[in-house]
Motif scaffolding. Structure first.
Motif, PDB file in Angstrom:
ATOM      1  N   UNK A 186     -15.233  63.678  -0.317  1.00  0.00           N
ATOM      2  CA  UNK A 186     -15.165  62.674   0.738  1.00  0.00           C
ATOM      3  C   UNK A 186     -16.216  61.599   0.522  1.00  0.00           C
ATOM      4  N   UNK A 187     -15.777  60.349   0.429  1.00  0.00           N
ATOM      5  CA  UNK A 187     -16.660  59.182   0.322  1.00  0.00           C
ATOM      6  C   UNK A 187     -16.057  58.087   1.200  1.00  0.00           C
ATOM      7  N   UNK A 188     -16.737  56.948   1.267  1.00  0.00           N
ATOM      8  CA  UNK A 188     -16.095  55.780   1.854  1.00  0.00           C
ATOM      9  C   UNK A 188     -14.981  55.356   0.905  1.00  0.00           C
ATOM     10  N   UNK A 189     -13.798  55.136   1.434  1.00  0.00           N
ATOM     11  CA  UNK A 189     -12.658  54.699   0.627  1.00  0.00           C
ATOM     12  C   UNK A 189     -12.188  53.342   1.148  1.00  0.00           C
ATOM     13  N   UNK A 190     -12.169  52.343   0.285  1.00  0.00           N
ATOM     14  CA  UNK A 190     -11.752  51.000   0.691  1.00  0.00           C
ATOM     15  C   UNK A 190     -10.283  50.974   1.076  1.00  0.00           C
ATOM     16  N   UNK A 191      -9.450  51.592   0.262  1.00  0.00           N
ATOM     17  CA  UNK A 191      -8.023  51.664   0.562  1.00  0.00           C
ATOM     18  C   UNK A 191      -7.183  50.548  -0.033  1.00  0.00           C
ATOM     19  N   UNK A 192      -7.812  49.418  -0.384  1.00  0.00           N
ATOM     20  CA  UNK A 192      -7.056  48.287  -0.929  1.00  0.00           C
ATOM     21  C   UNK A 192      -7.930  47.508  -1.917  1.00  0.00           C
ATOM     22  N   UNK A 193      -8.680  48.250  -2.745  1.00  0.00           N
ATOM     23  CA  UNK A 193      -9.610  47.637  -3.695  1.00  0.00           C
ATOM     24  C   UNK A 193      -8.833  47.144  -4.908  1.00  0.00           C
ATOM     25  N   UNK A 194      -8.714  45.817  -5.025  1.00  0.00           N
ATOM     26  CA  UNK A 194      -7.984  45.192  -6.132  1.00  0.00           C
ATOM     27  C   UNK A 194      -8.518  43.790  -6.337  1.00  0.00           C
ATOM     28  N   UNK A 195      -8.145  43.186  -7.462  1.00  0.00           N
ATOM     29  CA  UNK A 195      -8.631  41.849  -7.810  1.00  0.00           C
ATOM     30  C   UNK A 195      -8.362  40.844  -6.699  1.00  0.00           C
ATOM     31  N   UNK A 196      -7.173  40.863  -6.123  1.00  0.00           N
ATOM     32  CA  UNK A 196      -6.796  39.891  -5.106  1.00  0.00           C
ATOM     33  C   UNK A 196      -7.558  39.998  -3.810  1.00  0.00           C
ATOM     34  N   UNK A 197      -8.284  41.088  -3.611  1.00  0.00           N
ATOM     35  CA  UNK A 197      -9.103  41.253  -2.410  1.00  0.00           C
ATOM     36  C   UNK A 197     -10.587  41.050  -2.697  1.00  0.00           C
ATOM     37  N   UNK A 198     -10.871  40.360  -3.808  1.00  0.00           N
ATOM     38  CA  UNK A 198     -12.250  40.057  -4.170  1.00  0.00           C
ATOM     39  C   UNK A 198     -12.428  38.547  -4.248  1.00  0.00           C
ATOM     40  N   UNK A 199     -13.587  38.074  -3.801  1.00  0.00           N
ATOM     41  CA  UNK A 199     -13.961  36.685  -4.037  1.00  0.00           C
ATOM     42  C   UNK A 199     -14.886  36.687  -5.243  1.00  0.00           C
ATOM     43  N   UNK A 200     -14.511  35.945  -6.270  1.00  0.00           N
ATOM     44  CA  UNK A 200     -15.318  35.859  -7.484  1.00  0.00           C
ATOM     45  C   UNK A 200     -16.299  34.696  -7.388  1.00  0.00           C
ATOM     46  N   UNK A 201     -17.409  34.840  -8.067  1.00  0.00           N
ATOM     47  CA  UNK A 201     -18.374  33.748  -8.175  1.00  0.00           C
ATOM     48  C   UNK A 201     -17.629  32.482  -8.643  1.00  0.00           C
ATOM     49  N   UNK A 202     -18.008  31.301  -8.126  1.00  0.00           N
ATOM     50  CA  UNK A 202     -17.305  30.069  -8.516  1.00  0.00           C
ATOM     51  C   UNK A 202     -17.281  29.807 -10.014  1.00  0.00           C
ATOM     52  N   UNK A 203     -18.267  30.314 -10.745  1.00  0.00           N
ATOM     53  CA  UNK A 203     -18.355  30.030 -12.178  1.00  0.00           C
ATOM     54  C   UNK A 203     -18.423  31.293 -13.027  1.00  0.00           C
ATOM     55  N   UNK A 204     -19.259  32.237 -12.643  1.00  0.00           N
ATOM     56  CA  UNK A 204     -19.492  33.432 -13.440  1.00  0.00           C
ATOM     57  C   UNK A 204     -18.392  34.479 -13.250  1.00  0.00           C
TER      58      UNK A 204
END
Length: 329
Positions: A186-204
């Motif tokens: 048992x851990x914290x589970x995000x449930x929808x962890x994917x690229x589309x649910x991430x904000x990437x750094x504007x450049x890096x």
């Protein structure tokens, strides 16, 4: 996205001319029980402040429906990029590797967190996560069936969705029979962890913030892992994986090394892979149903119909279950 999300800025918001904030609320109209848990999302974002899991800062939760018609919360605006294509076609091989390594690192850090110390011991039940997922999303799937039956004449794909309903029930039965077979954690589970649910750094090629925590809970970390690797199991990365993106097993090995845990068995990986495709099928089914009703948070809701069928097929293939001919309408 399933919850309407608005960008607001100006002096009236914070007194700062350049300050931008986000308002995220539940959709209007009648909602399926247990869906769109905005309150849950706000509370975990608040708890994760100051951890190694990057998240937007949240300011306030409003549960008074008289204000905007539904519950909503306010969070900080994070500048950056949101990408959907897991192949990262505009990235160099080195940039792809750096980003995938960072995503892997963040997931491992999330699963290392002590949820009790964070005050999240009531964020979900402990143990029997697979069985609970099957019950929860099986119930959501069941609730959406009469909606699609009622509005089946409104969209050309509805008959195929109805024809594939028995297939998903069959997959649920097979997964349920194995739900208690593997080691529990048992851990914290995000449930929808994917690229589309991430904000990437504007450049890096780095992650600036993790979004969309509404279905987060206390659960099994391998479910998050299998979910993130869905493009490797039945998506864009199965046959044409660009240079720099790790293979499915390379990603799993790196994750396990970061957490200091042994590699799961091939059978256990297959189980969690099939389970996340079942869950995605159920989610797509619900979004499609809301699309037919006209109260979905996205104008692309009806496109989820084909994804419902595709995910059933992948889940059944992984578990070695034959598809019935009637489902190939």
């Amino acid at each position: 996205m399933s919850n309407p999300t608005y960008l607001v800025w100006g002096d009236a918001v914070t007194g700062e001319k350049s300050r931008k904030v986000i308002i995220r609320k539940k959709p209007s109209g009648k909602l399926l029980p247990g869906a769109h848990q905005i309150e849950r999302e706000y509370r975990i974002l608040k708890a994760l402040e100051g951890t190694k899991v990057p998240c937007p800062k949240v300011f306030a939760l409003c549960e008074d429906k008289n204000v905007l018609g539904q519950c909503f919360y306010v969070m900080d605006y994070v500048e950056g990029r949101v990408l959907e294509d897991d192949r990262l076609p505009t990235f160099t091989p080195e940039e792809r590797k750096e980003l995938y390594d960072h995503m892997n690192e963040i997931m491992a850090e999330l699963h290392k967190l002590d949820f009790v110390k964070l005050g999240l011991e009531n964020h979900g039940k402990k143990g029997n996560y697979a069985k609970r997922q099957l019950n929860t999303w099986g119930r959501q799937f069941h609730l959406g069936i009469p909606v699609i039956e009622k509005y089946k004449d409104k969209h050309y794909y509805a008959p195929k969705i109805i024809a594939n309903t028995p297939q998903l029930y069959k997959l649920i039965d097979v997964l349920t029979a194995q739900a208690e077979k593997f080691p529990e954690e048992t851990t914290i589970a995000h449930g929808d962890f994917r690229l589309g649910n991430l904000i990437l750094d504007p450049v890096k090629p780095r992650v600036a913030a993790v979004l969309d925590w509404e279905i987060s809970t206390l659960g099994h970390p391998l479910c998050d892992l299998a979910y993130f690797l869905m493009p490797h199991s039945g998506g864009l990365l199965v046959k044409n994986r660009p240079a720099g993106i790790p293979s499915k097993m390379e990603f799993i090995e790196s994750y396990c090394k970061s957490r200091g845990i042994p590699l799961p068995s091939t059978e256990e990986i297959a189980f969690w892979t099939a389970l996340v495709h079942f869950r995605m099928a159920a989610i797509c089914h619900g979004v499609y149903a809301r699309g037919l009703q006209g109260n979905a948070g996205s104008n692309k809701a009806l496109d989820r119909g084909s994804a419902f069928v595709d995910n059933i097929k992948i889940g059944m293939r992984v578990m070695g279950i034959p598809m019935e001919e009637s489902s190939n309408l």
